[in-house]
Design a protein around this motif. Structure first.
Motif, PDB file in Angstrom:
ATOM      1  N   ALA B  50      47.805  57.005-110.220  1.00 34.30           N
ATOM      2  CA  ALA B  50      48.627  57.686-109.210  1.00 34.30           C
ATOM      3  C   ALA B  50      48.639  59.191-109.458  1.00 34.30           C
ATOM      4  N   PHE B  53      45.257  60.899-108.495  1.00 35.54           N
ATOM      5  CA  PHE B  53      45.074  61.136-107.057  1.00 35.54           C
ATOM      6  C   PHE B  53      46.048  62.194-106.548  1.00 35.54           C
ATOM      7  N   TYR B  54      47.227  62.213-107.121  1.00 32.31           N
ATOM      8  CA  TYR B  54      48.186  63.226-106.673  1.00 32.31           C
ATOM      9  C   TYR B  54      47.696  64.626-107.036  1.00 32.31           C
ATOM     10  N   PHE B  56      44.611  65.491-107.443  1.00 32.68           N
ATOM     11  CA  PHE B  56      43.472  65.740-106.550  1.00 32.68           C
ATOM     12  C   PHE B  56      43.980  66.252-105.198  1.00 32.68           C
TER      13      PHE B  56
END
Lengths: 297, 197
Positions: B50, B53-54, B56
């Motif tokens: 998580a 991706f955050y 990113f």
């Protein structure tokens, strides 16, 4: 939650492709066999997967449009020259270097001085040449790069001194701290995109430096213990600042920007020295890393 | 994957939901396996995915993020986060209970425990490698990336990847050889110290 039956369907090159092992096939196979239990990965909990995915898509939808324009470059070149008290000799060396570099007549002495270590006769020339290089750099991003390069150089000097069992002059750690502080100040003027990239670089760099310092500490004979501890704290604070820049650019700029007043109420407190644990940070969770309460899971 | 990563990236730069969703679906399982193999805790691995991706997304929003090599970028972020988790000791603290909890009930408990111990030993050995050796070994032999893909992750030439792989395997061989019958190690510090120029 179930344990997967190896979960290697996508790991197409994994194990037994016979590549890369120059220690001999048998030895390599023995090593790979020892690693093979790591092939087993538990299947993901479906609800965790779904909630993680939903949280990510929520973040995508709620992500505001960028609003921070690039900060104008307010810095004057002369502000790059540090204002610490200097001996007359060092000041003279500085002037001479500036003149010689400006006139393009820099001799081999400066080049030779670059290999010098603290305490050696040419070391002041090395330090002064760094200041001149920085002063002659008008671009903020180049100045940031240069300061990280100098910080790395200080670390290598400390490493060399530590390895030789010599004491580390306080000027070296002080200067290391100044490099990071100046770099952070420059970074506070970057636009968001440049700031993110710069802080990612600083984060990775300081992680590597921390590992090297811990290795020095493990091999230290006692002469450099305190200085190494101080060095670790300096690097740790720089890393925390980088994490803060990634997490919250606005607070980062408030904290490290040129116009920051140390006594202005309502600003974030200075980070405390420590082992990498952020202190007094603002924002949810106050801490980078997985599960920091940012509502994504 | 039907759509090239570069197309996804172009669309993702404008925060295109479909592209970001596709990227998440394409890489989240893979990153989870990577995270789990490094830290050995399912919940921490989910958190790490998580957070990857955050970060990113946040980088894209700020106009940063990868210009190319999307997968390599995600692996890089994930690895840095895993180093953080490991340094804080979360992985070690949660390891034993989480692993046993994750075991299938139909398996023999003693063999399951044995596998769990072996996995933990292997993981501990990996953490005794240098940062880059560990990345290369896990990406190559556990995640199945090619040398070219790994070179994009660590941002070094393929030749350097091969050298790191060679040194990493040798280092692991020495780590495993140093293990005593009781599972403890003869020496604690193993990481190679970079030489000053």
């Amino acid at each position: 939650m179930k344990r997967s039956s190896r979960n290697r369907k996508d790991d197409k090159h994994a194990f037994g492709d016979g590549s890369g092992a120059s220690a001999g096939p048998d030895e390599t196979n023995a090593v790979l066999k020892r690693l093979s239990p790591l092939q087993d990965v538990p299947e993901r909990d479906l609800s965790d997967v779904q909630s993680g995915r939903a949280a990510f898509m929520d973040s995508v939808r709620s992500m505001p449009k960028p609003v921070s324009p690039a900060f104008p470059d307010r810095r004057k070149w002369w502000k790059n020259i540090r204002r610490k008290e200097r001996s007359i000799m060092v000041s003279l060396v500085r002037v001479a270097l500036a003149l010689s570099m400006a006139l393009g007549t820099t001799g081999g002495t400066v080049a030779v001085a670059q290999a010098s270590e603290p305490g050696e006769i040419l070391y002041p020339i090395k330090v002064a040449s760094e200041d001149v290089r920085l002063a002659l750099t008008s671009d903020s991003e180049k100045a940031f790069d240069l300061l990280l390069e100098f910080a790395q150089e200080r670390l290598e000097e400390i490493d060399a001194l530590s390895e030789e069992g010599e004491s580390i002059p306080p000027q070296v750690t002080t200067r290391l701290q100044e490099h990071f502080e100046q770099a952070l100040q420059y970074a506070s003027e970057f636009d968001d995109a440049s700031l993110i990239q710069a802080m990612e670089r600083l984060s990775v760099m300081t992680q590597q430096q921390t590992r090297v310092i811990r290795q020095m500490q493990s091999q230290d004979a006692g002469n450099t213990d305190e200085a190494l501890q101080q060095t670790e704290q300096i690097v740790s604070r720089a890393r925390q600042a980088a994490e803060e820049g990634l997490e919250d650019p606005t607070t980062f700029r408030l904290r490290h920007g040129e116009n920051r007043s140390e006594d202005t109420p309502g600003q974030p407190d200075s980070l405390q020295p420590g082992d990498g644990t952020p202190q007094n940070q603002q924002g949810a969770g106050g801490q980078q890393g997985p599960g920091n309460g940012s509502g994504r899971k | 994957m039907t759509k090239p990563h570069s197309d996804w990236l172009i669309a993702a730069r404008s925060l295109d939901e479909d592209a970001l969703e596709a990227i998440y679906d394409a890489f989240s399982d893979e990153l989870y396996r990577y995270a789990y193999r490094l830290i050995g805790d399912p919940l921490a691995a989910e958190d790490l995915v998580a957070e990857t991706f955050y970060r990113f997304l946040r980088a894209l929003h700020a106009g940063g993020g990868p210009r190319e090599h999307l997968r390599a970028y995600l692996y890089r972020v994930a690895h840095n986060l895993a180093v953080d988790v490991h340094r804080r000791g979360r992985g070690e603290a949660l390891e034993s209970s989480e692993n046993l909890e994750a075991l299938p009930s139909e398996d023999d408990p003693s063999s399951v425990a044995e596998i769990s111990i072996q996995a933990e030993e292997a993981r501990a050995a990996l953490w005794r490698l240098t940062h880059e050796q560990r990345q290369v070994i896990v990406l190559k032999f556990l995640q199945g990336l090619s040398n070219r893909e790994i070179s994009a992750v660590i941002e070094k030439p393929v030749g350097a990847v091969k050298a790191l792989q060679h040194r990493g395997l040798n280092a692991l061989r020495r780590v495993f050889a140093m293990e005593r019958p009781d599972g403890r190690r003869e020496h604690e510090a193993f990481e190679q110290k970079p030489k000053r120029r």
